[in-house]
Design an enzyme around this catalytic site. Sequence first.
Site, PDB file in Angstrom:
ATOM      1  N   GLY A  82      16.359  -1.620   7.221  1.00 48.70           N
ATOM      2  CA  GLY A  82      15.661  -2.786   7.747  1.00 48.70           C
ATOM      3  C   GLY A  82      16.416  -3.355   8.937  1.00 48.70           C
ATOM      4  O   GLY A  82      17.401  -4.064   8.773  1.00 48.70           O
ATOM      5  N   CYS A  94       3.525   1.766   1.414  1.00 41.97           N
ATOM      6  CA  CYS A  94       2.954   1.692   2.764  1.00 41.97           C
ATOM      7  C   CYS A  94       1.942   0.554   2.832  1.00 41.97           C
ATOM      8  O   CYS A  94       1.020   0.499   2.020  1.00 41.97           O
ATOM      9  CB  CYS A  94       2.260   3.000   3.132  1.00 41.97           C
ATOM     10  SG  CYS A  94       1.383   2.884   4.699  1.00 41.97           S
TER      11      CYS A  94
HETATM   12  C1  SIN Z   1       2.286   4.347   8.314  1.00 44.66           C
HETATM   13  O1  SIN Z   1       2.075   5.549   8.568  1.00 44.66           O
HETATM   14  O2  SIN Z   1       1.354   3.548   8.257  1.00 44.66           O
HETATM   15  C2  SIN Z   1       3.684   3.846   8.088  1.00 44.66           C
HETATM   16  C3  SIN Z   1       4.278   4.381   6.854  1.00 44.66           C
HETATM   17  C4  SIN Z   1       4.702   3.355   5.861  1.00 44.66           C
HETATM   18  O3  SIN Z   1       4.728   2.159   6.153  1.00 44.66           O
HETATM   19  O4  SIN Z   1       5.017   3.730   4.736  1.00 44.66           O
END
Ligand code: SIN
Length: 306
Positions: free
Chosen positions: A242, A129
């Site tokens: 993607g 993330c």
């Molecule tokens: C997020 O909640 O920021 C997105 C999740 C991710 O990019 O893994």
Amino acid sequence: MNLCGIELAHPIINASGTFDAIAARRAFGDALLARFPFAAFVSKTVTVEPRQGNPPPRLWELPAGMINSIGLPNKGLEGYLAYDLPELAQLPVPLIVNVMGFTREQVAKLVTAFGERDEVAGLELNVSCPNVETGLIMGADPAETAALVDAVRPLTTKPLIVKLTPNCTSPADVAAAAEAHGADAVSLVNTLRGMAFHPRRAGQPWLGGGTGGVSGPAVRAVALAQVAEVRARVGIPIVGMGGVQSGRHAYDLLQAGADVVAVGTESFRDPLAGARIAVELTEIPANSGISGADSRGCREVIAHKA
Ligand code: SIN
């Protein structure tokens, strides 16, 4: 078909965090169960402690996708087990729980807890993330990823899928490390780090988190190249994702070496995209003119370059 022991009716699943099955059930009732758009459901990331997520604004639309800076809001492990898991267990497809920890110990706690639950078919480790302070550290480095998989592999017999970041020098090196240390599959790509400026306040980032993750058609070509590079290095299954908007896009990822394809941003535009893409995919091979030999040739070129 089968994704490292998880039976799937077709090769299209959702990308973590892009389809809220609990909210959709509230909106569509049991019709959602009758026409569930994915062959497995991958949950939004669960962390040990509850999280509010990043300050707003959290989204910025791009000409070909969007940037999100969500920041992993969730109820935390206890809240998820008490409130979300019972609801998600009613879905007519296998449940894959996506987890993220800020330390190996936290990931171990999550893997142990979900590893004991019959409702959970598999686990996806979010080491990628881009929206939390330490979110990239484990997944950007092959040795860190290896140490993490080493630490959690003995804690469960359930399939472990490692979700790779595109924001590193070599996703293929990280994938190879994950495979060598016991991962059952890898998934890629998570979002690419990006930013946008406030349209009226010069120099001020629009997103509350400063930067965010780019997804949608803008990242499709990157995903294709990275899936092909990872396929040239690992033998375990790959969940490719993607910018997939159509059966053709899913087919391209399968040709690049994915075994299963995840649909993400497109589901915000069309909640039934998963089902549509699964159908479109079945219509492609006979008409595409792309043979298995062409596909192997493509993979050989990439393997040669790697
Ligand atoms: C997020 O909640 O920021 C997105 C999740 C991710 O990019 O893994």
